[in-house]
Design a protein around this motif. Structure first.
Motif, PDB file in Angstrom:
ATOM      1  N   ILE A 236       0.822  -1.203   0.000  1.00 11.00           N
ATOM      2  CA  ILE A 236       0.000   0.000   0.000  1.00 11.00           C
ATOM      3  C   ILE A 236       0.861   1.262   0.000  1.00 11.00           C
ATOM      4  CG2 ILE A 236      -1.741   1.284   1.283  1.00 11.00           C
ATOM      5  CD1 ILE A 236      -2.838  -1.173   0.030  1.00 11.00           C
TER       6      ILE A 236
ATOM      7  N   GLY B 267       3.077   2.161   7.429  1.00 12.59           N
ATOM      8  CA  GLY B 267       2.500   0.888   7.839  1.00 12.59           C
ATOM      9  C   GLY B 267       1.038   0.759   7.495  1.00 12.59           C
TER      10      GLY B 267
ATOM     11  N   CYS C 144      -0.354  -1.182   5.266  1.00 12.09           N
ATOM     12  CA  CYS C 144      -0.825  -2.521   4.900  1.00 12.09           C
ATOM     13  C   CYS C 144      -1.488  -3.242   6.059  1.00 12.09           C
ATOM     14  CB  CYS C 144       0.306  -3.340   4.312  1.00 12.09           C
ATOM     15  SG  CYS C 144       1.047  -2.564   2.901  1.00 12.09           S
TER      16      CYS C 144
HETATM   17  S1  FES Z   1       3.263  -1.219   5.035  1.00 13.68           S
HETATM   18 FE1  FES Z   1       4.482  -0.124   3.569  1.00 13.68          FE
HETATM   19  S2  FES Z   1       4.191  -1.300   1.754  1.00 13.68           S
HETATM   20 FE2  FES Z   1       2.967  -2.284   3.198  1.00 13.68          FE
END
Ligand code: FES
Ligand SMILES: Cc1cc2nc3c(=O)[nH]c(=O)nc-3n(C[C@H](O)[C@H](O)[C@H](O)COP(=O)(O)O)c2cc1C
Ligand SMILES: Cc1cc2nc3c(=O)[nH]c(=O)nc-3n(C[C@H](O)[C@H](O)[C@H](O)COP(=O)(O)O)c2cc1C
Ligand SMILES: Cc1cc2nc3c(=O)[nH]c(=O)nc-3n(C[C@H](O)[C@H](O)[C@H](O)COP(=O)(O)O)c2cc1C
Ligand SMILES: Cc1cc2nc3c(=O)[nH]c(=O)nc-3n(C[C@H](O)[C@H](O)[C@H](O)CO)c2cc1C
Ligand code: SF4
Ligand code: SF4
Ligand code: SF4
Ligand code: SF4
Lengths: 294, 457, 195, 337, 205, 206
Positions: free
Chosen positions: C28, F32, F34
Motif C-alpha cells: 500500500i 504501515g 498494509c
Molecule cells: S506497510 Fe508499507 S508497503 Fe505495506
C-alpha cells in the motif's frame, strides 16, 4: 540445576539453527561487501549528503521512488523541500542547509512591494468583467478596469504564494510581511509586473504605490490615488525621481528621514506609503481629506 | 463559371451558429459619420508598432504618413483626414488595453466620401512589376483586413521561399452578423478582382481560388461574373463552400478548398499558399492603382441593439462611440459591445476605442442574444460530454486543455497541444456547462509565453 | 494440458481475484506514494514485477531446498527477508554500475520495494497456499507483480485526472486514493468465480 | 450612453443547451422505464424512486453545505443518479437500504471526488455495489411483477419480504450454465417476457421495449452518442454468440442475453454517463467493448449472474487510461519540436 | 590477508548477530513448540466439548476408520467417542473441506445414533475476514445443529433459523458455505457406513 | 550525524504522547498502511496486531540502540532487517503459543511486520542515534499511536460491519450489518474518510 539442564537441552536442539544463521550472515556479508567495493558509483556529493539526512526508510511518501529518488529530485527542484513526511520539519531544514538556499543572500533580504494602492472603491470601471477570475485573463480583456497599470485583484499572485503571505483586501493585493519568505513567486506571477522584489533594509519601506504611466489628467480620471507625476516628492527628497509621468523610489537610497517624510506628506494623492511589518496606514489623498473636512 | 458551382466543399467539425446577417446584408456601403477627433493607434497589426513621425501641434494632410516603420514586419500609419495633431498619448486598444496613439483634430469634420473607382479598360497586372506592387502595398500601410492584421506586403512578397503556387482569397465571412466583406464583393467587385490579380502577380501564384460560403449566392455570382468579364483569367476560380463556422479560418479554408493541411504551428506560406481577405484585395488595388494609403475601411455596425445597423465606410481612428451614435444609438438594453463578430470579436469596455485597420465590425449584443445563462456566467462543472471535442476544427481536446490551465498544469496543457488552438470559440459555443474554454486556452497561452520569457532555455 | 490450465487459472487468480493490493492489502505504501503519475507508476510496477519474480523464485527454492529438508521452518521469515534484501541490493548495484540508463528508468525504484510488504507478502502467500512446484511459484510471482502494476497504473491514471478537479481539500492525496482503491476493490469483486 | 455593459471572452453567444437540460433529457428518457416499473411493481416502484431521488438530492445539498459551496441541485444530476440507482435496485428492497445506497452514491461516488463532473466512478453503480456487498440477500431477492402476482401487497413492510419472489432470467441462465442443461427451454420460455418486462428483475431493467424507447429519445436528442450502446450491445452479443456456439445446452441464445438483465438499461443509461466515460469516439468504442465483454465474462464464467455493475465500475477505472491511449492529435499533426 | 581482516572488521557484528539471533529463535521455538502443539489438541477438545456439552470424556476409538478424502486419496481418520458416564453421547471427528483460500479444517460432532449433526466448529481456516470466515459465525453454524447427517443442500436465501437439510449460504461466500456442506456430504455417510460396519452404531433409519 | 538538537527525529519523554496524535504513524505519517488495512475488520485482531508491533518495536529499538556505535553504513539496513525479523519470528511463536486464535486470524500479517515501515523508520531515525531509554520511550509512544489508530479503525468497521464491538453485540437486533465494511472495500473507505477527518481537524487547529 534443573534450569541449567533444560537450557543445555534447548541449546543442543538449537545449535543447528544458530549455525545456519551464522552461515547465512557470513554469506550475505561477503556478497554485500564485495558488491560494495566492486560496484561503487560516483555521485554528486550533495545527493549523498541529502540522502544521509533523510530517514532512509524508502517509504515513498514524497512521491518519489524512495529516499534516493527524492534526494536527487530535491536537488534538481528545491521547491520539493518538505515532502518527506516521516522526516518532518527537521529534515526539511537540513536539506535546505545542504542546498544552501539562504547562503546566496547578500545585503538586506528581498521582499515584495505591490506598486498599487487603489482599492476597489478608488478605481474607475468602464464595464463589468465577467470572464475568468484570473488577473492574467482579465488583463487580456482590455479595459474593464480603467487603469491599465493597477492591481486587478484576482489574485494570481496569491495563488502563486506558497506561504499564504498574500491576500486580496478590497481588490488590492496586500503582502503579509510576517509570513513572506521572499521567494519571488508572486512577482513572477503578476501579469502587470506590479510586484517588485525590493531590498528591505528597514523594518518598513517607503514606496510610490503606483505604476501608472498615464499623464496626470488621465490618471486622475481613472483612479483616486494614482501617481500624477507632479514631481513634488522629488523636490523634497533625493530618493525620488519622476519619469514617464510616474514617481519612483530608489530603494537603495532610502532611509527613514525627514526629507522622505516630507515627500510623503506633500504628495497630493497620497500614493507614497509605507510597506512592511509595522507599516502605518496610508494617508488619505488631499481631495478626500478636503471632502471629509467639508 | 456559375455552372460548375458545387456545394459541400468544407473542413471537418466546426459549428453552425445562427447567421444573423439579415440585419445588414442588404444595406449598401454608406459613408460613415463626420468625426472631429480621430485616434490612430500605432500598433494595429502583428509585428513591431510603428513610430510616430509627427509631433504634438503639427498640421497633417489627409493621407500623410504619420507613423514610420523601423522593422520588417511592420506597417506605417497614415492620417485619414487633414487636421492638427492634438496629442500623442495612450489610447484604448481593443487587444492591448492601452497603446500609444496619434490623436488628430479634424480641420473640418465632414462625412467621408466613398472612394471613386474606375478600372482602366486596359488594366493588366502584368504591367506592374511584382516588386513595385509589393512596395506600393507596403507604403500604403496595408495589413490583413480579415482580422489577424499581418502586414500584407510581407505576405505577398515576391520570390519568397518556398515559392507560392496558390493564392486563396477569403470571402467566407463565416462570423455571424458581419457583412462588410459581402458588401465589398457585391459593390466593389472589379476592384476586388483587380487587387486579387495584382496580389497574384506579386506573389507569383499560378492558381487563384476565391472561397465564398454558399449562404452568399449573390457574391458568388458577382465574383464569377466579374471573372468572366475580365475574360483573360482561366486561372481564377470561385469556390462555393458549405456555410459553417470557422470556414474563414485560413487553416480551415485551405483544407476545404485545396484538401491540404497546414502543419501545426506552421503558417500557410510553408505549403506555398497565400491567403488574403477580399477587403484586403480591394485595398491592394487602391494602393497600387491609385496610390491611396489605407486610411478608411468598411465597418459593419450591427447587432439587435443597434437602431440603424448598416455597412459604413469610415476613417480608421473613429471612436466606436461615434459610430454607434451615428447608427442611431442603441435601442434595447445593450449588454456587450464587441469589436468584430460574436464568435471571435473582442468585447470592449471603453467606448472611445478607435476603429482599427483590422476591425470589420462593431456588434452590440443584447442579453437575449447572449443568452441569460451566459450573460450571468452560470457555469456548471464540465460533464465531459465531449461536445467540445466534436466541434474543434483543429481536432484538439479543449476541455482537457482548459482544465489543465485552470488547475495551473501548463505542462499538461502543452502536452495536449494548446499552441495548436486557433481560438475560434467553437468549443465554448457548444459547451452545455457554459465553460469559457476558449478563454482559458487564451489565458494558458499567455501564461506559457510569460513562462518562456522568464525562463530562457 | 492440465498444468497449463492450472498455471493460467493461478495467474488470473492472483492478478484479478486475489490482487495483492486490492484484496490482500500488500504494497500500500508505494501504491499511495508513487501513483501520482503514470510513467512513475509504470516504472514502479515493472520494478515490483521484476523483484517479485526474483524473490518469489529464490525464496521458494530456499524454502524447499534448504529449510524444509533441515526442519528449520522457524527461521523462514529471517531467511526470506535477508534473501530478498540482499538480492535486490545486488541487482540495484549491478544495474547502477553497468546499465545506468536502465537504472535511471527503473532501478531507482528498487530500494523502495525491498521494504515493501508486497514482496515478502507474496513469498509468504506462496508458502501459505502450499505451492509445491517451482513453475507454479514463478508464474504466481509474475502474476502478483502484474496485478500490482495493473492496480497502480489504473490508480495513476485516475489521479492524473483528479489533479484537474476540485477534490475537497481534506480528502486530497492519500484519502481520495484510498477511497478510489476501495471502489476499485468493489469492482474487482465482480471477477469472483471466473476461474 | 451605454450603461452596465460587460466584457468577457469570446465567443459571446452560445447554443441554447445547458447541463440541466441534458440531465432533464436523461430523466425524460427514463420515463418509459419508470412507467413500466410502476405498472409491474406498483407502489414499490414509486417509493423506491422517490426515496432514492430525495436522499440523493438531500445528500448533495448537505455536502455542498458542509463544503460551503453553492448549491448544485439545479443541475439535476443528483436526481438522475437517484432515478438510475432506484431503477437498478430490486423492487422489494427496504427503503432504508435504498437510502443508504443513495447516501453512499453521492458521498463516496460523487462528492468525495469533488461533485459533478469530477467523479471517476458512476455514482449510482458505486451505491449499488456497496448495497450488493453489504446486503447481499436483500439485493438478490426478486419480487415478481404484479401482473403475475395479483396479490402483491401495496406496501412492503421493512422487515419481512412478504411478496412472492422468483429467480430472474439470468439466474435461470446461470442454473443452465451450472447444470449444462436446459438453456434452450429457458430462452424460449422467457424471451418474450424480457421484451415486455413481465419478469422478475431490478425495477427498470425488465422491459426491453421501454428502455429502447427511452434510448431512442436520448439518441434523437443527441444526449448520448450511438457509439457506447452499439459497442456494449455488439460486443456482448458477440461474446454470447461464441458461448452459444460452443455449447447451446449450457448457454442461452445471444438475443436472450441482450434483452435480459441490465444489459440494455446499462448500455443506454449507465455506460453512457458522460462523466465517467471516455471523451473521444475511439475511446467510447473501446469503453463500450470493454463493458460488454466484461459483463458477458462475468455472466458466463463468473459467480454472479449479472456483471453490468462491475463491468461499468471496472471500465470507469480504466477510462483515464483509455483517454490517454486515444489522445487527440491536432489536425495539422504533431508540432515539430 | 589484509582484505580478510578488513572484511572481518566490517562484518563481525553482522555475523555475530546472525548467530546470536539464530540461537534466540531456536531456543524460543524449542521452548514454545510443546505449548503450540498442546494448543492444537486442547482446541480440539474444547471445541468438541462445546459441541456436545453433555459429554464428559472424549476417547479415540480403537477401530481403524478408512475413508476416501475429497481428492480421492485413502486416509485414516481418528474418531472420538464422546461419553457421558458410560453412555455414548456422540461421535466427534475432524474433516477437511476445500475452501475459498485454503483448506478448511472442521470439527464435527454427531449424535450417538449418527442420525443428526450435533454441530460443527472451525478448527482452522484461512477464509477472507468478513466473507468466508462467517462460517464460524453462529447464525451459519446453528443451521447444522439437528440437521440430518446426509443429504444436506445449499440454498441461496431463505430462513436460516429453520432446521432442515437446507443450509442457507452466506451471502458473498457461497464457496465457503459450499465447502462446509460438501465436506459434510462427502464424509459423514462414509463414516457412518464404516461405524455401522464396525458395529459401533446400529443400522436403522 | 547530529542527533536531537532538532528535536523532531525522536520523541522525547515529555512528549510520550506525541505518537498518539502529532506524529501518529498511521494517521499523520501514513506509515504501515498494509497491516492497518488488513487486520482491522474487528477490534480484537487489530489490538493484537498493535501489541505485536509494540513488542517488536521495543525489542528492535533496544537492540539497535545497543549496537548503534558499531554499525557499518552499508550493512546497517541489513542489520536492522535481521534484528526485526528475529523479533517478529519470536512474536509469531509467542502468539501461536499463547493466542492461537489470533495467530490464525492474523495469518501472514504477523510476519509482514518485518517490512512494516514504522519499525525500520524508528530504528533508523531514533534508535540508531539515541540511548536505550529514549529508544524505548519512543517505541512505546509510536506503538501506542499505531495501536490506537488500528483500534479506532477496527472499531468503526466492526460495529457497522458486524454490529459488534470486541465480539460483543452492541447494535440493536434490527440493525442489519453493513457487510461491505468487513470487506476490503470497507477498509479502504473507512481509512480514507478517517484520514480526511484527521486532515480536517489538523487544518482547523492550525
Ligand atoms: S506497510 Fe508499507 S508497503 Fe505495506
Ligand atoms: C476562426 C477564424 C475565423 C476566421 N474567419 C475569417 C473570415 O470569415 N473571413 C476572413 O476574411 N478572415 C477570417 N479569418 C482570418 C483568416 O484566417 C486569415 O487570417 C485571413 O483570411 C487572411 O487574410 P488577411 O491577411 O487579408 O486578413 C478567420 C480566422 C480565424 C482564426
Ligand atoms: C444497471 C444495473 C446493473 C446491475 N449490475 C449488476 C451486477 O453487476 N451484478 C449483479 O449481480 N447484478 C446486477 N444487477 C442486477 C441484475 O441485473 C439482475 O437483477 C440479476 O439478474 C440478478 O440475478 P440473481 O438474482 O441471480 O443475482 C444490475 C442491475 C441493473 C439495473
Ligand atoms: C476479495 C474476495 C474475497 C472473498 N473471499 C471469499 C471467501 O473467503 N469465501 C467465499 O466463499 N467466498 C469468498 N469470496 C466470494 C467468492 O469468490 C464468490 O464470489 C462467492 O462465494 C459467491 O457467492 P454468492 O453467489 O453468494 O454471491 C470472496 C470474494 C472476493 C472478491
Ligand atoms: C447520458 C447520461 C447518463 C447518465 N447516467 C448516469 C448513471 O448511470 N449514474 C449516475 O449516477 N448518473 C448518471 N448521469 C448523471 C450524471 O452524469 C452523474 O450524476 C455524474 O456522474 C455526476 O458527476 C447520467 C447523465 C447523462 C447525461
Ligand atoms: S498584484 Fe498583479 S497578480 Fe496580484 S492581484 Fe494585483 S494584478 Fe493580480
Ligand atoms: S510569493 Fe514569495 S515573495 Fe511573494 S509574498 Fe509570497 S512568500 Fe513573499
Ligand atoms: S480548442 Fe481552440 S481551435 Fe478548438 S474549438 Fe476551441 S477555440 Fe477552436
Ligand atoms: S463541451 Fe463543455 S461540458 Fe462538454 S466536455 Fe467540453 S467542456 Fe465539458
Amino acid at each position: 540445576m534443573m534450569i541449567l539442564a533444560s537450557i543445555v537441552d534447548l541449546l543442543s536442539s538449537a545449535w543447528m539453527a544458530g549455525l545456519i544463521m551464522l552461515g547465512l550472515g557470513f554469506v550475505f556479508a561477503v556478497i554485500l561487501l564485495i558488491a560494495h567495493e566492486k560496484l561503487k558509483v560516483e555521485v554528486d556529493p550533495r545527493i549523498v549528503q541529502i540522502h544521509a539526512a533523510l530517514p532512509n526508510i524508502d517509504c515513498g511518501a514524497c512521491g518519489f521512488a524512495g529516499c534516493g529518488g527524492y534526494a536527487k529530485g530535491v536537488l534538481e527542484n528545491p521547491e520539493l523541500i518538505g515532502r518527506c513526511s516521516p522526516g518532518g520539519a527537521a529534515v526539511a531544514a537540513k536539506i535546505a542547509a545542504i542546498l544552501n538556499l539562504q547562503a546566496s543572500e547578500s545585503g538586506p533580504a528581498q521582499r515584495p512591494i505591490v506598486h498599487c494602492r487603489a482599492h476597489t472603491a478608488d478605481r474607475t470601471y468602464y464595464a463589468e468583467y465577467q470572464g475568468i477570475p484570473s488577473c492574467t485573463a482579465a488583463n487580456a480583456l482590455a479595459n474593464a478596469q480603467a487603469c491599465k497599470f493597477g492591481c486587478l485583484g484576482f489574485g494570481d499572485c496569491v495563488r502563486a504564494c506558497k506561504f499564504d503571505a498574500l491576500h486580496i483586501i478590497d481588490g488590492l493585493s496586500t503582502v503579509d510581511y510576517s509570513k513572506c519568505t521572499g521567494c519571488t513567486a508572486c512577482s513572477k506571477a503578476c501579469p502587470r509586473n506590479l510586484i517588485e522584489m525590493v531590498p528591505f533594509g528597514h523594518e518598513n519601506m517607503m514606496t510610490v504605490a503606483c505604476s501608472s504611466k498615464e499623464n496626470g489628467k488621465t490618471t486622475r480620471a481613472m483612479c483616486q490615488v494614482g501617481c500624477i507625476g507632479c514631481g513634488l516628492c522629488a523636490k523634497q527628497s533625493e530618493a525620488f525621481t519622476v519619469a514617464d509621468n510616474l514617481a519612483r523610489m530608489d530603494y537603495a537610497q532610502y532611509a527613514p528621514c525627514g526629507e522622505n517624510e516630507a515627500a510623503l506628506n506633500k504628495c497630493p494623492t497620497g500614493v507614497i506609503v509605507y510597506r512592511g511589518k509595522t507599516a502605518p496606514p496610508p494617508r488619505e489623498p488631499k481631495t478626500k481629506q478636503a471632502a471629509a473636512k467639508a | 463559371m456559375t455552372d460548375d458551382l458545387k456545394d459541400g466543399c468544407t473542413f471537418s467539425r466546426g459549428v453552425h451558429p445562427p447567421e444573423s446577417k439579415h440585419l445588414t446584408e442588404d444595406r449598401p456601403i454608406e459613408p460613415g459619420p463626420a468625426v472631429g477627433e480621430l485616434s490612430i493607434l500605432l500598433s494595429q497589426h502583428i509585428g513591431a508598432p510603428c513610430q510616430a513621425a509627427v509631433m504634438k501641434g503639427d498640421l497633417v494632410e489627409a493621407g500623410q504618413r504619420i507613423g514610420e516603420c523601423q522593422a520588417f514586419v511592420c506597417a506605417p500609419a497614415h492620417a485619414p483626414v487633414a487636421g492638427k495633431v492634438k496629442e500623442l498619448a495612450l489610447k484604448p486598444h481593443p487587444v492591448l488595453g492601452r497603446c500609444q496613439a496619434i490623436t488628430i483634430e479634424a480641420q473640418d469634420p465632414t462625412p467621408p466620401s466613398l472612394p471613386s473607382f474606375d478600372l482602366p479598360a486596359d488594366f493588366d497586372p502584368a504591367r506592374y512589376k511584382p516588386d513595385e506592387i509589393c512596395e506600393a502595398v507596403r507604403d500604403a500601410g496595408l495589413v490583413g483586413m480579415g482580422g489577424a492584421g499581418f502586414p500584407t506586403s510581407v505576405k505577398i512578397q515576391p520570390d519568397a521561399k518556398p515559392p507560392k503556387h496558390t493564392l486563396l482569397v477569403n470571402g467566407c465571412e463565416c462570423e455571424p452578423y458581419i457583412t462588410c466583406d459581402y458588401r465589398i464583393m457585391l459593390e466593389w467587385t472589379d476592384q476586388v478582382l483587380a487587387g486579387i490579380r495584382l496580389a497574384q502577380r506579386a506573389c507569383g501564384a499560378s492558381k487563384v481560388f476565391i472561397g465564398i460560403e454558399d449562404n452568399k449566392p449573390k457574391a458568388i455570382e458577382a465574383m464569377s461574373a466579374a471573372i468572366a468579364r475580365a475574360g483573360s483569367t482561366g486561372d481564377i476560380r470561385v469556390v462555393p463552400l458549405q456555410t459553417k463556422y470557422p470556414q474563414g479560418g485560413e487553416r480551415q479554408l485551405i483544407n476545404a478548398v485545396l484538401g491540404r493541411t497546414v502543419p501545426t504551428g506552421g503558417i500557410p506560406p510553408m505549403i506555398g499558399v497565400v491567403v488574403i481577405n477580399v477587403a484586403t484585395a480591394a485595398a491592394i488595388a487602391d494602393a497600387v492603382l491609385y496610390n491611396r494609403p489605407l486610411t478608411h475601411r468598411v465597418v459593419t455596425v450591427t447587432g439587435e441593439a443597434i437602431a440603424r445597423p448598416g455597412n459604413y465606410y469610415v476613417p480608421i481612428g473613429t471612436p466606436v462611440e461615434a459610430l454607434i451614435e451615428f447608427c442611431g444609438g442603441v435601442t434595447e438594453k445593450s449588454a456587450k459591445v464587441v469589436m468584430g463578430g460574436p464568435m471571435m470579436g473582442l468585447a470592449i469596455a471603453d467606448l472611445t476605442t478607435p476603429i482599427t485597420k483590422t476591425g470589420g465590425a462593431v456588434t452590440v449584443l443584447t442579453r437575449h442574444q447572449i443568452g441569460q445563462a451566459k450573460f450571468e456566467r452560470r457555469q456548471t462543472a464540465c460533464i465531459r460530454c465531449g461536445r467540445c471535442l466534436e466541434v474543434c476544427p483543429e481536432n484538439l481536446n479543449p476541455t482537457r486543455i482548459a482544465h489543465a490551465v485552470k488547475s495551473n498544469l501548463l505542462d499538461v496543457a502543452e502536452s495536449h497541444f494548446i499552441g495548436a488552438c486557433i481560438e475560434c470559440g467553437c468549443c465554448s459555443y457548444v459547451c452545455p456547462a457554459n465553460i469559457e474554454l476558449t478563454g482559458y486556452i487564451k489565458t494558458g497561452k499567455i501564461f506559457l509565453a510569460r513562462q518562456r520569457k522568464k525562463m530562457p532555455a | 494440458m492440465d498444468t497449463v490450465y492450472l498455471l493460467i487459472t493461478g495467474f488470473l487468480s492472483v492478478v484479478l481475484i486475489n490482487n495483492l493490493v486490492l484484496t490482500k492489502f500488500l504494497g500500500i505504501c508505494p501504491y499511495l506514494g508513487v501513483s501520482g503519475r503514470i510513467d512513475m507508476a509504470f516504472g514502479m510496477g515493472l520494478a515490483v514485477t521484476f523483484v517479485m519474480t526474483l524473490s518469489g523464485t529464490l525464496t521458494w527454492l530456499i524454502d524447499h531446498m534448504v529449510l524444509i529438508p533441515l526442519g528449520l521452518e522457524v527461521t523462514r521469515y529471517v531467511c526470506f527477508i535477508l534473501v530478498i534484501a540482499s538480492a535486490v541490493q545486488l541487482v540495484e548495484m549491478y544495474l547502477r554500475k553497468f546499465f545506468p540508463p536502465l537504472y535511471d528508468s527503473f532501478g531507482i525504484f528498487l530500494p523502495l520495494i525491498t521494504t515493501n510488504c508486497a514482496i515478502l507478502g507474496l513469498c509468504l502467500f506462496l508458502n501459505l497456499w502450499g505451492i509445491d512446484s517451482l513453475l507454479e511459484a514463478v508464474v504466481l510471482s509474475v502474476g502478483g507483480g502484474i496485478g500490482f502494476t495493473m492496480a497502480i497504473c489504473i490508480m495513476a491514471g485516475i489521479r492524473e485526472n483528479l489533479r484537474m478537479v476540485d477534490v475537497p481539500e481534506c480528502l486530497q492525496g492519500a484519502p481520495i486514493t484510498l477511497i478510489t482503491a476501495g471502489i476499485l476493490s468493489l469492482a474487482f469483486m465482480g471477477f469472483a468465480g471466473i476461474i | 450612453m451605454l450603461k452596465d455593459i460587460t466584457v468577457s471572452f469570446a465567443p459571446h453567444i452560445s447554443q441554447p443547451l445547458s447541463t440541466r437540460r441534458v440531465m432533464i433529457d436523461v430523466a425524460v428518457g427514463l420515463l418509459p422505464a419508470m412507467a413500466v416499473a410502476g405498472i409491474y411493481f406498483r407502489i414499490h416502484a414509486l417509493l423506491l424512486i422517490g426515496t432514492c431521488v430525495i436522499w440523493c438530492a438531500a445528500t448533495e445539498w448537505v455536502c455542498n453545505q458542509i463544503r460551503r459551496k453553492p448549491n448544485s441541485l439545479g443541475d439535476f444530476s443528483a436526481v438522475v443518479t437517484g432515478i438510475i440507482l432506484a431503477l437498478s435496485l430490486p423492487p422489494g428492497l427496504s427503503l432504508w437500504a435504498a437510502a443508504i445506497g443513495s447516501v453512499v452514491s453521492i458521498v463516496v461516488g460523487k462528492m468525495a471526488f469533488g461533485g459533478l463532473g469530477a467523479n471517476v466512478f458512476n455514482p449510482a453503480m458505486v451505491g449499488r455495489a456497496f448495497l450488493t456487498a453489504s446486503f447481499g440477500v436483500m439485493m438478490t431477492t426478486w419480487t415478481v411483477p404484479a401482473s403475475i402476482d395479483a396479490g402483491m401487497p401495496d406496501l412492503s413492510s421493512d422487515d419481512t419480504v412478504d411478496t412472492r419472489t422468483q429467480a430472474t432470467p439470468l439466474a435461470w441462465s446461470k442454473t443452465a450454465i451450472k447444470d449444462k442443461n436446459e438453456a434452450k427451454t429457458y430462452s424460449s420460455r422467457l424471451l418474450f417476457s424480457t421484451v415486455t418486462g413481465e419478469v422478475a428483475g431490478s425495477l427498470g431493467e425488465t422491459s426491453a421495449i421501454a428502455i429502447l424507447l427511452g434510448g431512442a429519445y436520448l439518441l434523437w436528442r443527441k444526449t448520448i452518442g450511438f457509439h457506447i450502446p452499439a459497442a456494449v450491445l455488439g460486443s456482448a452479443f458477440a461474446a454470447a454468440a461464441i458461448a452459444y456456439l460452443v455449447n447451446a445446452d449450457a448457454y442461452v441464445q445471444p438475443f436472450f442475453h441482450l434483452t435480459s438483465g441490465a444489459l440494455l438499461f446499462g448500455a443506454f443509461f449507465i455506460a453512457t454517463d458522460p462523466v465517467t466515460a471516455p471523451l473521444t469516439r475511439r475511446g467510447m468504442w473501446l469503453f463500450g467493448i470493454g463493458v460488454g465483454t466484461v459483463t458477458m465474462v462475468i455472466r458466463i464464467l463468473g459467480e454472479y449472474p449479472e456483471g453490468m455493475m462491475f463491468a461499468v465500475l471496472l471500465m470507469n477505472a480504466v477510462t483515464p487510461l483509455i483517454d490517454r491511449l486515444c489522445k487527440r492529435i491536432p489536425a495539422g499533426g504533431r508540432p515539430h519540436a | 590477508m589484509r582484505s580478510i581482516r578488513h572484511f572481518f572488521e566490517q562484518s563481525w557484528l553482522l555475523i555475530a548477530a546472525s548467530f546470536f539471533f539464530g540461537l534466540l529463535i531456536a531456543i524460543t521455538n524449542a521452548a514454545l513448540s510443546p505449548k503450540i502443539e498442546q494448543n492444537r489438541n486442547s482446541k480440539l477438545n474444547e471445541l468438541a466439548g462445546g459441541l456436545l456439552p453433555d459429554a464428559t470424556a472424549f476417547t479415540p476409538i480403537a477401530e481403524t476408520i478408512e475413508i476416501q478424502a475429497l481428492d480421492g486419496k485413502q486416509q485414516r481418520l481418528v474418531v472420538y467417542r464422546a461419553t457421558t458416564g458410560d453412555r455414548t453421547a456422540g461421535w466427534v471427528f475432524q474433516v477437511v473441506g476445500s475452501g475459498f483460500a485454503d483448506k478448511i479444517e472442521l470439527v464435527v460432532a454427531v449424535d450417538a445414533a449418527f442420525a443428526t449433526i450435533a454441530g460443527f466448529d472451525v478448527l482452522a481456516s484461512n477464509e477472507t475476514p468478513g466473507f468466508g470466515d462467517q462460517i464460524k459465525y453462529s447464525y451459519y453454524r446453528d443451521q447444522f445443529k439437528g440437521a440430518p447427517t446426509d443429504g444436506l443442500t445449499l440454498v441461496k436465501g431463505g430462513d436460516p433459523t429453520t432446521i432442515d437439510a437446507q443450509i442457507v449460504a452466506i451471502t458473498g461466500a457461497t464457496v465457503s458455505s459450499t465447502a462446509v456442506v460438501r465436506a459434510m456430504d462427502h464424509y459423514l455417510p462414509q463414516i457412518k457406513t464404516q461405524l455401522q460396519q464396525k458395529g459401533l452404531i446400529g443400522h436403522g433409519n | 550525524m547530529a542527533t536531537d538538537s532538532d528535536g523532531q527525529t525522536c520523541v522525547y519523554k515529555n512528549t510520550l504522547l506525541a505518537g498518539l496524535w502529532r506524529e501518529n504513524p498511521v494517521l499523520r505519517l501514513l506509515l504501515g498502511m498494509c497491516p492497518t488495512l488488513a487486520v482491522t475488520a474487528a477490534v480484537k485482531p487489530a489490538f493484537t496486531m498493535g501489541m505485536c508491533v509494540v513488542f517488536v518495536l521495543v525489542c528492535s529499538n533496544v537492540m539497535v540502540s545497543l549496537m548503534r556505535n558499531m554499525l557499518k553504513p552499508h550493512l546497517r539496513i541489513l542489520m536492522f532487517t535481521l534484528t526485526i525479523a528475529t523479533f517478529v519470528t519470536i512474536a509469531d511463536l509467542l502468539l501461536k503459543a499463547f493466542q492461537p486464535d489470533m495467530s490464525a486470524a492474523l495469518g501472514p500479517y504477523v510476519p509482514l511486520i518485518i517490512v512494516n515501515c514504522i519499525i525500520i523508520a524508528r530504528a533508523e531515525a531514533c534508535a540508531s542515534k539515541n540511548p536505550i531509554l529514549l529508544s524505548i520511550v519512543d517505541a512505546l509512544s509510536m506503538g501506542a499511536g499505531f495501536t490506537v489508530a488500528l483500534c479506532v479503525l477496527a472499531g468503526i468497521r466492526e460495529v457497522l460491519g458486524t454490529g459488534k464491538f470486541f465480539d460483543i453485540q452492541v447494535m440493536p437486533k434490527a440493525f442489519v450489518p453493513w457487510a461491505a465494511l468487513s470487506m476490503p472495500v470497507g477498509a479502504f473507505l473507512t481509512l480514507g474518510f478517517l484520514l480526511g477527518l484527521v486532515a480536517l481537524i489538523t487544518k482547523k487547529r492550525s
